[in-house]
Design a protein around this motif. Structure first.
Motif, PDB file in Angstrom:
ATOM      1  N   TRP B   3     -48.232  25.348  19.160  1.00 38.10           N
ATOM      2  CA  TRP B   3     -48.445  23.898  19.053  1.00 38.10           C
ATOM      3  C   TRP B   3     -47.177  23.113  19.392  1.00 38.10           C
ATOM      4  CZ3 TRP B   3     -45.076  22.133  15.468  1.00 38.10           C
ATOM      5  CH2 TRP B   3     -44.714  22.991  14.417  1.00 38.10           C
ATOM      6  N   ASP B   6     -47.439  21.772  22.708  1.00 37.26           N
ATOM      7  CA  ASP B   6     -48.296  20.583  22.831  1.00 37.26           C
ATOM      8  C   ASP B   6     -47.524  19.313  22.484  1.00 37.26           C
ATOM      9  OD1 ASP B   6     -50.337  22.318  23.494  1.00 37.26           O
ATOM     10  OD2 ASP B   6     -51.041  22.490  21.420  1.00 37.26           O
ATOM     11  N   ILE B   7     -46.637  19.399  21.483  1.00 42.48           N
ATOM     12  CA  ILE B   7     -45.806  18.228  21.156  1.00 42.48           C
ATOM     13  C   ILE B   7     -44.839  17.953  22.313  1.00 42.48           C
ATOM     14  CG2 ILE B   7     -44.095  17.249  19.571  1.00 42.48           C
ATOM     15  CD1 ILE B   7     -45.320  18.855  17.317  1.00 42.48           C
ATOM     16  N   TYR B   8     -44.265  19.032  22.866  1.00 45.58           N
ATOM     17  CA  TYR B   8     -43.349  18.864  24.001  1.00 45.58           C
ATOM     18  C   TYR B   8     -44.061  18.178  25.171  1.00 45.58           C
ATOM     19  CZ  TYR B   8     -40.369  20.062  27.958  1.00 45.58           C
ATOM     20  OH  TYR B   8     -39.596  20.000  29.089  1.00 45.58           O
ATOM     21  N   HIS B  27     -39.884  23.937  13.692  1.00 42.16           N
ATOM     22  CA  HIS B  27     -39.694  23.209  14.955  1.00 42.16           C
ATOM     23  C   HIS B  27     -38.935  24.035  15.994  1.00 42.16           C
ATOM     24  CE1 HIS B  27     -41.436  19.330  14.219  1.00 42.16           C
ATOM     25  NE2 HIS B  27     -40.628  19.003  13.231  1.00 42.16           N
ATOM     26  N   LEU B  30     -40.164  24.021  19.653  1.00 46.32           N
ATOM     27  CA  LEU B  30     -40.065  22.683  20.240  1.00 46.32           C
ATOM     28  C   LEU B  30     -38.600  22.301  20.488  1.00 46.32           C
ATOM     29  CD1 LEU B  30     -41.229  19.915  21.044  1.00 46.32           C
ATOM     30  CD2 LEU B  30     -41.341  19.347  18.601  1.00 46.32           C
ATOM     31  N   PHE B  94     -41.450  13.679  13.443  1.00 49.13           N
ATOM     32  CA  PHE B  94     -42.359  14.824  13.339  1.00 49.13           C
ATOM     33  C   PHE B  94     -41.815  15.711  12.222  1.00 49.13           C
ATOM     34  CE2 PHE B  94     -43.072  13.044  17.443  1.00 49.13           C
ATOM     35  CZ  PHE B  94     -44.421  13.236  17.679  1.00 49.13           C
ATOM     36  N   VAL B 135     -52.908  19.207  17.219  1.00 48.70           N
ATOM     37  CA  VAL B 135     -51.503  18.768  17.213  1.00 48.70           C
ATOM     38  C   VAL B 135     -51.171  17.923  18.443  1.00 48.70           C
ATOM     39  CG1 VAL B 135     -49.100  19.542  17.315  1.00 48.70           C
ATOM     40  CG2 VAL B 135     -50.687  20.652  15.751  1.00 48.70           C
ATOM     41  N   GLY B 136     -51.580  18.358  19.603  1.00 48.77           N
ATOM     42  CA  GLY B 136     -51.238  17.627  20.832  1.00 48.77           C
ATOM     43  C   GLY B 136     -51.761  16.206  20.815  1.00 48.77           C
ATOM     44  N   ALA B 139     -50.005  14.141  18.158  1.00 48.18           N
ATOM     45  CA  ALA B 139     -48.635  13.831  18.582  1.00 48.18           C
ATOM     46  C   ALA B 139     -48.644  12.680  19.581  1.00 48.18           C
ATOM     47  CB  ALA B 139     -47.972  15.067  19.186  1.00 48.18           C
TER      48      ALA B 139
END
Lengths: 199, 169
Positions: B3, B6-8, B27, B30, B94, B135-136, B139
């Motif tokens: 996940w 997905d944030i990246y 984290h 990420l 986050f 999550v994506g 975010a």
């Protein structure tokens, strides 16, 4: 109250005016609280973001601007008490090593807004040595007019990060206050730097 | 912890320029992606509150900064968040959560159980995600709320998303 700071030769209002007048491009973050009044007295303008709170945040706020605007000189002008509260940020600055960031600590060895209690610099703490220990190699202390004149070019144009303790006289001065409307201060800074569309 | 990718991706889509962080196992993936990205300034902090002021400075300079932290770090930020609220800076954190799910360390409970309350008290709009599939999208929504909607926001990443820490017990 320690007496030695009452006889320091440099007057903080003069130092602020000297640094502000040295360039019309430099961006400033000024810390809570006396450096706010010093730079407002020297010439309140949109290149200055004064912090009325967020104590301990001036140095990293300047870092954020410096990283975003690598072509512009950013100067953080703050007091010894404010710098002490965010002392770890010197290590954060050292690791990022922004060439365009200068930190000037106006060190009168006292907390000016709360009744002139001594800060740690009044006795044993040397902020210039602390900055060097954190990894800011170009760190030094300025104590008089001759040193300020000789060091002014480095403050404005030197290869950063640059850290200067400027020992200033502990003296009662009038409050010269900038706007305390944070939204206004943010918008005027961004409009000046980025254009009216940034607001 | 895929996940984190997905944030990246959400960071890249939102044009994030600076990522401030306090090292954190949740984290890790990420953070490493941000460090490896030459278009992102990854800024390691000594304490989370530095990131609040850094984020405000980035916005003054015309860039977008996000902050990665753990729930315990939220407690370090409370007064500095007054900068965000008073000046109405866009802000997004986050937050990987502790103290929620198979927590081994009782010292993580006080902040883990009050993170949302603390952030909301400081004027922050808080959302939480527990399903890795969400999550994506969450975010991206937090980033939009911050930088388009100009709000103070946080996305809490539930402890079920991060590896259980046992200190070998």
């Amino acid at each position: 109250m320690s007496n030695r700071a009452e006889s320091f030769p440099l007057h903080r209002r003069d130092v602020a005016k000297t640094i502000l007048d040295a360039s019309d491009e430099t961006l400033f973050v000024t810390g809570l609280g006396s450096t706010n009044w010093d730079f407002t007295a020297a010439g309140d303008c949109a290149r200055i973001f004064p912090l009325w709170g967020a104590m301990g945040g001036a140095i990293t706020m300047g870092l954020g601007i410096a990283l975003a605007q690598p072509q512009k000189r950013v100067i953080v002008a703050t007091g010894d008490g404010e710098a002490l509260m965010g002392i770890g940020s010197l290590a954060t600055v050292a690791v990022q090593a922004p060439q365009n960031l200068t930190i000037c600590v106006f060190d009168n060895e006292h907390y000016g807004e709360t009744g002139m209690q001594e800060t740690h610099t009044a006795s044993v703490t040397d902020l210039s040595l602390a900055a060097q220990g954190m990894g800011i190699k170009d760190a030094a202390t300025i104590t008089d007019d001759a040193e300020l004149s000789a060091g002014l070019d480095a403050i404005i144009n030197g290869n950063g990060p640059i850290f200067r303790v400027i020992k200033v006289r502990a003296e009662p001065l009038d409050f010269i206050l900038p706007s305390k409307d944070g939204v206004h201060l943010k918008n005027r800074f961004r409009a000046n730097l980025l254009g009216d569309n940034a607001v | 912890m895929e996940w984190g990718d997905d944030i990246y991706t959400a960071f890249k889509d939102a044009g994030i320029d600076q990522v401030a962080y306090v090292p954190d196992a949740g984290h890790k993936r990420l953070i490493n992606a941000c460090i490896a990205d030459n278009d992102i300034k990854a800024v390691s902090l000594t304490t989370e509150e530095e990131g609040i002021a850094l984020s405000a400075g980035a916005w003054l300079g015309g860039q977008k900064c996000v902050i990665l932290m753990q729930s315990s770090g939220v407690g370090n930020c409370i007064n500095m968040l007054s900068l965000i609220e008073t000046c109405r800076f866009p802000f997004v954190a986050f937050v990987t959560m502790r103290g929620q799910w198979h927590e081994f360390n009782p010292w993580q409970m006080p902040m883990g159980t009050t993170t949302k309350l603390a952030l909301e008290t400081a004027g922050c709009l808080v959302d939480e995600v527990e399903d890795p599939a969400d999550v994506g999208a969450k975010a991206a929504a937090a980033l939009h709320k911050a930088f388009v909607g100009q709000q103070s926001t946080a996305l809490l990443l539930n402890q079920r998303l991060v590896p259980v820490k046992t200190f070998g017990k």
